[in-house]
Motif scaffolding. Structure first.
Motif, PDB file in Angstrom:
ATOM      1  N   GLN B 122      60.435 -22.250  13.379  1.00 15.49           N
ATOM      2  CA  GLN B 122      60.439 -20.578  13.585  1.00 15.49           C
ATOM      3  C   GLN B 122      59.782 -20.704  12.326  1.00 15.49           C
ATOM      4  O   GLN B 122      59.903 -21.275  10.745  1.00 15.49           O
ATOM      5  CB  GLN B 122      61.967 -20.201  13.180  1.00 15.49           C
ATOM      6  CG  GLN B 122      61.861 -19.022  13.053  1.00 15.49           C
ATOM      7  CD  GLN B 122      63.889 -18.654  12.775  1.00 15.49           C
ATOM      8  OE1 GLN B 122      64.402 -18.976  13.603  1.00 15.49           O
ATOM      9  NE2 GLN B 122      63.513 -18.133  11.670  1.00 15.49           N
ATOM     10  N   GLU B 124      59.379 -17.965   9.471  1.00 15.19           N
ATOM     11  CA  GLU B 124      59.388 -16.389   8.975  1.00 15.19           C
ATOM     12  C   GLU B 124      58.326 -16.121   7.990  1.00 15.19           C
ATOM     13  O   GLU B 124      58.176 -16.590   6.397  1.00 15.19           O
ATOM     14  CB  GLU B 124      60.977 -16.371   8.011  1.00 15.19           C
ATOM     15  CG  GLU B 124      61.963 -16.518   9.376  1.00 15.19           C
ATOM     16  CD  GLU B 124      63.585 -16.555   9.036  1.00 15.19           C
ATOM     17  OE1 GLU B 124      63.596 -15.838   7.472  1.00 15.19           O
ATOM     18  OE2 GLU B 124      64.105 -17.109   9.140  1.00 15.19           O
ATOM     19  N   SER B 142      67.357 -14.705  12.985  1.00 13.85           N
ATOM     20  CA  SER B 142      66.775 -16.048  12.832  1.00 13.85           C
ATOM     21  C   SER B 142      67.291 -17.167  13.641  1.00 13.85           C
ATOM     22  O   SER B 142      68.485 -16.815  14.815  1.00 13.85           O
ATOM     23  CB  SER B 142      67.301 -16.542  12.077  1.00 13.85           C
ATOM     24  OG  SER B 142      67.360 -17.967  11.935  1.00 13.85           O
ATOM     25  N   ILE B 145      63.461 -16.342  18.502  1.00 12.54           N
ATOM     26  CA  ILE B 145      62.032 -16.217  19.169  1.00 12.54           C
ATOM     27  C   ILE B 145      61.271 -16.674  20.192  1.00 12.54           C
ATOM     28  O   ILE B 145      60.036 -16.324  20.150  1.00 12.54           O
ATOM     29  CB  ILE B 145      61.482 -17.820  17.852  1.00 12.54           C
ATOM     30  CG1 ILE B 145      61.808 -18.510  19.093  1.00 12.54           C
ATOM     31  CG2 ILE B 145      62.425 -18.228  16.438  1.00 12.54           C
ATOM     32  CD1 ILE B 145      61.587 -20.104  18.676  1.00 12.54           C
ATOM     33  N   SER B 148      57.779 -14.342  20.598  1.00 14.68           N
ATOM     34  CA  SER B 148      57.588 -14.096  19.269  1.00 14.68           C
ATOM     35  C   SER B 148      55.879 -14.655  19.093  1.00 14.68           C
ATOM     36  O   SER B 148      54.901 -14.914  20.434  1.00 14.68           O
ATOM     37  CB  SER B 148      57.824 -14.586  18.300  1.00 14.68           C
ATOM     38  OG  SER B 148      58.100 -16.190  18.034  1.00 14.68           O
ATOM     39  N   GLY B 165      56.817 -18.366  17.587  1.00 11.06           N
ATOM     40  CA  GLY B 165      58.007 -19.239  16.405  1.00 11.06           C
ATOM     41  C   GLY B 165      57.602 -18.232  15.375  1.00 11.06           C
ATOM     42  O   GLY B 165      58.120 -18.513  14.536  1.00 11.06           O
TER      43      GLY B 165
END
Lengths: 241, 241
Positions: B122, B124, B142, B145, B148, B165
């Motif tokens: 993941q 950010e 969080s 995902i 995404s 991700g």
């Protein structure tokens, strides 16, 4: 108050109010009951706030420059070329751009010049640009550059080191005198503006700028504000008075 | 109501209330008078809002990665090296970083990996990063995902193309069960948080995340939020309930 307290606990369905009242002094109890009662009677009217609708303009990093400074970067006699008209009267984005270099010697390319040429060189950057370039940007109204951050501008014909000139523009609303009068706001006043949605925020101090050249009310913010709040040019938002 | 209206106009000093009342229906008049009276009696208490103090944590772009994916980037058997401990229990910023490349083929270098290794990769990012890389980042908690944004990760021993991700992390507050109980907030609840100062904003939907590993309450925001609102790590702010 004991009578009230007793009744409230046994008969009332609203535990939150009863709980709160039970733990308060007599004066606090009266205030709580009056406030809660009024809020219930008035419903949404108690919290509804006056305001007006406006749209968003997100300003990317750009600069304004006088003829002399522009000549040093692009050559004497070169003039700005119209790329796209802007909402302000006579203002336009020029085809010409510069590279800017910060005190940490990092560079940002393609920073657009806004025309027409003005009486002072001023670079408006977002705080994220400032972090990248190693600058601390003061938040200022356009034109107020005294003591602002240093920066180097580079054009195809020369470079220019500025002791000051880089700012973060403060959030402001362009509004006509007619609309200002209609909504009861005055030049220089600071108001709140709410952006909706999951990324939404309330901007707390947005400056009113009244000028007869402005058509519909537009709030001007930088790219950090726009990206933080999930706003893009043309989005609808609400001023809170 | 005529009697009231007449008295108000001749005797009262408060023209705003009288003016407003004069132009309203009987029901509106009653509501206006009750509301104004209560607001005056209560003073600041009518608008004072309950809440609690907390501090800011601004998260720069970073990624979390499982052992297998990390092995593809840094070589099988390589393990994360502690650079700096973080506030979450057992969490740390690793010495290892990656380069990320977006769909527009632009790159960001030095994106830090957070340890320990987890069960899904993941990344950010702040929305400004998304604009730079040509990504539309969904705002997610969080770990969420699915669907995404796609992204490519590059390490010294290999590259990894991800169909999904990359997210914008939602604004959230880490708080212990004891503090959550003390302040009357629950896991998953969304509250408002006010940042002070000339660049100040109110963040409208900040998610509460309760975990016994959290010490003092900390609001986690990304660099766009921090830069927009003039906040940096450790600054004090106020949650509004």
């Amino acid at each position: 108050m004991n009578q009230y307290r007793s009744n409230a606990r046994s008969d009332c369905q609203d535990c939150r109010l009863c709980e709160a009242v039970a733990q308060q002094s007599d004066e606090e109890r009266i205030r709580t009951v009056v406030r809660e009662t009024v809020l219930r009677v008035l419903g949404d009217q108690a919290t509804a706030q006056p305001g007006f609708e406006l749209i968003v303009g997100v300003s990317a990093r750009h600069l304004q420059i006088p003829v002399d400074d522009f000549g040093m970067l692009y050559g004497e006699g070169h003039t700005l070329t119209l790329e796209r008209e802007l909402s302000g009267p006579g203002e336009f984005a020029a085809r010409e751009t510069v590279t800017i270099v910060g005190p940490n010697l990092r560079a940002l390319q393609g920073v657009r010049i806004l025309g027409p040429c003005r009486s002072g060189t001023q670079i408006e950057l977002a705080p994220t640009d400032g972090v990248y370039l190693g600058l601390t940007l003061p938040m200022r109204a356009s034109g107020d550059i005294s003591g602002s951050a240093p920066l180097t501008l580079i054009g195809p014909k020369g470079a220019l080191y500025l002791n000051e000139g880089a700012i973060r523009a403060d959030r402001h609303i362009h509004i006509s005198p007619e609309d200002a009068s209609r909504y009861g706001v005055t030049d220089g006043q600071r108001i709140r503006v709410e952006a909706p949605g999951p990324a939404g925020v309330v901007f707390n101090q947005v400056r009113i700028r009244v000028n007869k050249g402005f058509r519909q009310p537009v709030m001007h913010i930088d790219t950090d504000d726009g990206n933080s709040a999930g706003l893009k040019c043309g989005d609808g938002i609400r001023a809170i008075l």
